[in-house]
Design an enzyme around this catalytic site. Structure first.
Site, PDB file in Angstrom:
ATOM      1  N   HIS A 155     -22.805   1.715 -47.570  1.00 18.45           N
ATOM      2  CA  HIS A 155     -23.285   0.442 -48.111  1.00 18.45           C
ATOM      3  C   HIS A 155     -23.139  -0.779 -47.211  1.00 18.45           C
ATOM      4  O   HIS A 155     -23.195  -1.903 -47.706  1.00 18.45           O
ATOM      5  CB  HIS A 155     -22.570   0.139 -49.442  1.00 18.45           C
ATOM      6  CG  HIS A 155     -23.003   0.998 -50.584  1.00 18.45           C
ATOM      7  ND1 HIS A 155     -23.059   2.355 -50.522  1.00 18.45           N
ATOM      8  CD2 HIS A 155     -23.375   0.677 -51.849  1.00 18.45           C
ATOM      9  CE1 HIS A 155     -23.448   2.850 -51.689  1.00 18.45           C
ATOM     10  NE2 HIS A 155     -23.656   1.855 -52.506  1.00 18.45           N
ATOM     11  N   HIS A 207     -28.501   2.845 -49.312  1.00 16.03           N
ATOM     12  CA  HIS A 207     -28.823   2.083 -50.535  1.00 16.03           C
ATOM     13  C   HIS A 207     -29.680   0.903 -50.124  1.00 16.03           C
ATOM     14  O   HIS A 207     -29.213  -0.026 -49.477  1.00 16.03           O
ATOM     15  CB  HIS A 207     -27.541   1.609 -51.221  1.00 16.03           C
ATOM     16  CG  HIS A 207     -27.765   1.125 -52.629  1.00 16.03           C
ATOM     17  ND1 HIS A 207     -28.801   0.281 -52.989  1.00 16.03           N
ATOM     18  CD2 HIS A 207     -27.078   1.371 -53.763  1.00 16.03           C
ATOM     19  CE1 HIS A 207     -28.731   0.031 -54.290  1.00 16.03           C
ATOM     20  NE2 HIS A 207     -27.694   0.686 -54.791  1.00 16.03           N
ATOM     21  N   GLU A 344     -27.031   8.544 -61.593  1.00 12.80           N
ATOM     22  CA  GLU A 344     -27.742   7.300 -61.953  1.00 12.80           C
ATOM     23  C   GLU A 344     -29.214   7.370 -61.544  1.00 12.80           C
ATOM     24  O   GLU A 344     -29.740   6.469 -60.913  1.00 12.80           O
ATOM     25  CB  GLU A 344     -27.081   6.113 -61.254  1.00 12.80           C
ATOM     26  CG  GLU A 344     -25.575   6.192 -61.244  1.00 12.80           C
ATOM     27  CD  GLU A 344     -24.898   4.975 -60.666  1.00 12.80           C
ATOM     28  OE1 GLU A 344     -25.092   4.734 -59.462  1.00 12.80           O
ATOM     29  OE2 GLU A 344     -24.180   4.281 -61.391  1.00 12.80           O
ATOM     30  N   CYS A 441     -21.283  -3.639 -60.373  1.00 10.80           N
ATOM     31  CA  CYS A 441     -22.575  -4.149 -59.918  1.00 10.80           C
ATOM     32  C   CYS A 441     -23.348  -4.859 -61.034  1.00 10.80           C
ATOM     33  O   CYS A 441     -23.981  -5.890 -60.810  1.00 10.80           O
ATOM     34  CB  CYS A 441     -23.403  -3.001 -59.359  1.00 10.80           C
ATOM     35  SG  CYS A 441     -23.413  -1.531 -60.414  1.00 10.80           S
TER      36      CYS A 441
HETATM   37  O1  FUB Z   1     -23.974   1.602 -55.245  1.00  7.79           O
HETATM   38  C1  FUB Z   1     -24.095   0.230 -55.551  1.00  7.79           C
HETATM   39  C2  FUB Z   1     -24.456   0.062 -56.979  1.00  7.79           C
HETATM   40  O2  FUB Z   1     -23.420   0.611 -57.807  1.00  7.79           O
HETATM   41  C3  FUB Z   1     -25.697   0.786 -57.404  1.00  7.79           C
HETATM   42  O3  FUB Z   1     -26.849   0.044 -57.261  1.00  7.79           O
HETATM   43  C4  FUB Z   1     -25.395   1.112 -58.806  1.00  7.79           C
HETATM   44  O4  FUB Z   1     -26.241   2.086 -59.333  1.00  7.79           O
HETATM   45  C5  FUB Z   1     -23.967   1.517 -58.745  1.00  7.79           C
HETATM   46  O5  FUB Z   1     -23.815   2.809 -58.262  1.00  7.79           O
HETATM   47 ZN    ZN Z   2     -25.159  -1.763 -61.924  1.00  8.38          ZN
END
Ligand code: FUB
Ligand code: ZN
Length: 701
Positions: A155, A207, A344, A441
């Site tokens: 990330h 991401h 998710e 988040c």
């Molecule tokens: O990984 C960063 C954020 O946290 C994601 O966008 C959400 O789905 C959660 O996993």
């Molecule tokens: Zn979230």
């Protein structure tokens, strides 16, 4: 395929003010409760201090040592006897989202205390910044020396994207450029590190987020290299050999090992390696929306942004294709996405469970962001309607009416008993809003969106004939201060939307000559009534174009008929077969135990169930409730049995009261459902003193 191109750009959130009504109230709660509560959580959890670099890694700490969540990342805590919270690898993004939301609030009302808090965090980020521009808390204090070694999972680029968005908001709100300077230097560093040259990393984020942030930075600074970098990241995705594998090999990791629990790796999804990250194929070859929902929608937003700025038609077509797949086969009626709890993520077409829905708040936020960007390439109500649907339903259910409790997963049906043993496994799934989450988040995302919502209301662009158009995408009491042909135009909306559909628009300007206001006509509204004078009016893709000289007569009245309706899902959504949901304007409704003594899951709405809307000032902050009549089976017949032969059951009448979905779970835990049993051909009238099924007697209506 949507080939038509009609670019428009957002009217800045700074130029739009809500002066009353629905969103003004929500913004006040956001400013007075949500943002301060979130800051306190950031402080007490160690996020704020983490930027001060006080964490010292213990020997052997780092990935592999902590408690893993379902998405395979370390939970924040004082695991393993550490005395200072270990900064999580996306804590920077939480702080950045908070700074972003708090900055918007500063513009509306300058608050020296909040500004000082933000300044303090920015100064800490400034001290954290390396001479070459790199800024990341985790890789400074937890795994020093390991930066850019696990772009797949860690990330860094996601956090960078959120920092850029925060910097833009803070700069625009205060005029202070200190965070902007930091992120520009960081973006320049990223631009040096990633790219096609031999010495650069040929990669892209695990991401997505930085793509849309870089476009924002490009628009703010005019520096094209940021736009090019955004396009580079999108264009690299899915190329072979896979970057994630190359990266793993270079670092001596086994690319076949998906990481902790093995769920995130190469062969997890049937759609292909790395589909969870939308990296299984080049973006232009991705035919369906796969993988992690937030990532996909952020990617879509970035694709639309880049397409809009570069005129890249094939990128736009790919973006429309993904949008169509999501919104026609993989989206909840609330506008939310990502139905699958594990990872998710999206599921297969029409797989939209209700009680087990994941439907992350962030994913609904992402749908608002994506929809708004689609509108900027092609003003079409199919984008605006979804944006509005996600906003009023999937997003807003994420926060309590009090503003200090949050949903991560948003269920469309709940019986609290079924979640009891889940508390330990995953508090994100519990059907009661929580004060905070280890992975937080959602609360932050929601707060920054609500605070900047004015920025989603209008865009401005040129029509095919070169004339100027201002698009009105959302209706809300307030004013917008816009420049058309370099002259000031003030648009005022007076309305009680979403409780009723009358909108009075007054345009104040001394700009001579005709220009166009284009008003979104939501699909739910049927036949709108427009009253205005001396105007040329036409309709295109669900927008009503009103062209006239507004300086001569600046009024129009738009009436969007608003009535409660029963909605059905496509027959492919097997969980909703034989069911209906109530919708009133943009709001999806649900029935809750708190208002209905009946067993909600055995109630049947029948063909002649009349729906009646009425405003209740003292309920749940003032809402329109919907009353419906239905029937249900008489339970006494079961006499304690669990099963009995099917026979013509006796029904009894039942009155149901539905409330907007976003208000559910504000009165304790209790059963709730959006989708109710529904038999269109059944009349719930009494026959021979009993309630029975007229359809049985061939009386289907
Ligand atoms: O990984 C960063 C954020 O946290 C994601 O966008 C959400 O789905 C959660 O996993
Ligand atoms: Zn979230």
């Amino acid at each position: 395929m949507d080939e038509r191109w009609q670019k428009s750009l957002p009217v800045s959130w700074k130029n739009v003010r809500f002066t009353g009504g629905f969103w003004k109230k929500r913004q006040e709660i956001n400013e007075q409760v949500t943002l301060p509560a979130e800051y306190e959580q950031c402080k007490s959890s160690g996020r704020v201090d983490s930027v001060k670099c006080i964490y010292k890694p213990r020997e052997n700490s780092g990935p592999g040592q902590g408690v893993f969540t379902i998405d395979g990342v370390l939970e924040e805590n004082l695991a393993h006897g550490e005395t200072v919270p270990r900064p999580h690898h996306y804590w920077d993004s939480d702080l950045a989202k908070w700074i972003e939301g708090a900055s918007y609030a500063l513009w509306y009302e300058r608050n020296p205390e909040t500004e000082a808090v933000i300044d303090g965090i920015i100064d800490d980020f400034g001290k954290l910044q390396m001479p070459d521009g790199y800024v990341n808390t985790y890789y400074t204090v937890v795994e020093p020396g390991k930066r850019w070694t696990n772009v797949h999972r860690m990330h860094e680029l996601y956090c960078a994207g959120h920092l850029i968005e925060a910097a833009a908001a803070y700069y625009e709100a205060t005029g202070k450029a200190k965070l902007l300077d930091i992120v520009e230097r960081y973006a320049d560093h990223i631009d040096r590190v990633f790219g096609p040259a031999d010495h650069q990393i040929h990669g892209y984020p695990g991401h997505q987020e930085i793509e849309l942030a870089l476009v924002k930075l490009y628009r703010l600074t005019g520096k094209k290299k940021y736009l090019e970098l955004a396009a580079y990241f999108l264009n690299e995705r899915g190329k072979q050999p896979y970057f994630f594998e190359e990266e793993a090999r270079q670092q001596g990791r086994d690319p076949e090992d998906g990481g902790p629990k093995g769920i995130l790796g190469k062969s997890f999804l049937a759609q292909g390696p790395y589909a969870l990250f939308q990296a299984h194929l080049p973006v232009r070859e991705q035919m369906t929306a796969e993988g992690h929902a937030v990532r996909l929608a952020y990617m879509g937003a970035g694709m639309a942004d880049v397409a809009s700025e570069t005129g890249d038609k094939s990128l736009w077509q790919a973006c429309v294709r993904l949008w169509d797949n999501v919104t026609s086969k993989r989206m909840y009626i609330t506008g939310g996405i990502g139905s699958q709890d594990g990872c998710e993520r999206f599921n297969f077409d029409y797989q939209l469970p209700n009680e087990e829905s994941y439907h992350e708040t962030c994913a609904s936020v992402a749908m608002v962001m994506w929809g708004f960007r689609m509108l900027q390439v092609a003003p079409d109500r199919r984008y605006g309607d979804v944006m509005e649907r996600a906003l009023y339903n999937g997003v807003l259910s994420g926060v309590s009416l009090s503003g200090d409790r949050f949903f991560y997963a948003n269920h469309l049906a709940a019986h609290p008993e079924m979640f009891r043993d889940r508390i330990i496994r995953n508090p994100r799934m519990f059907p009661e809003r929580q004060r905070w989450f280890a992975v937080s988040c959602c609360p932050m995302n929601l707060a920054r969106l609500l605070e900047s919502l004015g920025g989603y209301q209008y865009t401005k662009g040129k029509l095919d004939d070169g004339g100027q158009a201002v698009y009105v995408h959302l209706y809300q009491e307030g004013t917008a201060d816009i420049r058309v042909r370099d002259k000031k135009v003030v648009i005022r909306q007076e309305t009680d939307y979403p409780w009723q559909g009358d909108i009075l628009v007054t345009v104040g300007t001394d700009l001579d000559g005709a220009w166009t206001l284009a008003l979104r006509i939501p699909e739910w509204s049927g036949q709108p009534v427009l009253e205005t004078e001396d105007a040329e009016v036409w309709e295109d893709r669900g927008y009503l174009y009103v062209r006239k000289d507004w300086s001569k007569n600046g009024h129009l009245h738009l009436s969007l008929p608003m009535q409660p309706v029963l909605m059905e899902a496509h027959p492919g959504v097997r969980m909703d077969c034989g069911k209906a949901a109530i919708q009133y304007g943009p709001l999806v409704y649900c029935v809750e135990e708190a208002d209905n003594d009946a067993d909600l899951f055995d109630c049947i709405l029948t063909g002649d169930s009349r729906l009646e809307a009425g405003f209740e000032e003292s309920l749940l902050g003032g809402i329109c409730t919907i009353q419906a009549q239905g029937i249900r089976r008489n339970r006494e017949q079961w006499k304690g049995r669990l099963y009995q032969p099917a026979s013509r059951s006796y029904f009894e009448p039942v009155k149901l009261k539905a409330v907007p979905y976003y208000t559910w779970a504000n009165r304790g835990t209790g059963a709730m459902t959006v989708w109710m049993n529904h038999i269109p051909g059944m009349d719930h009238g009494k026959v021979d003193g009993k309630y029975e099924d007229k359809a049985d007697r061939g009386n289907v209506n």
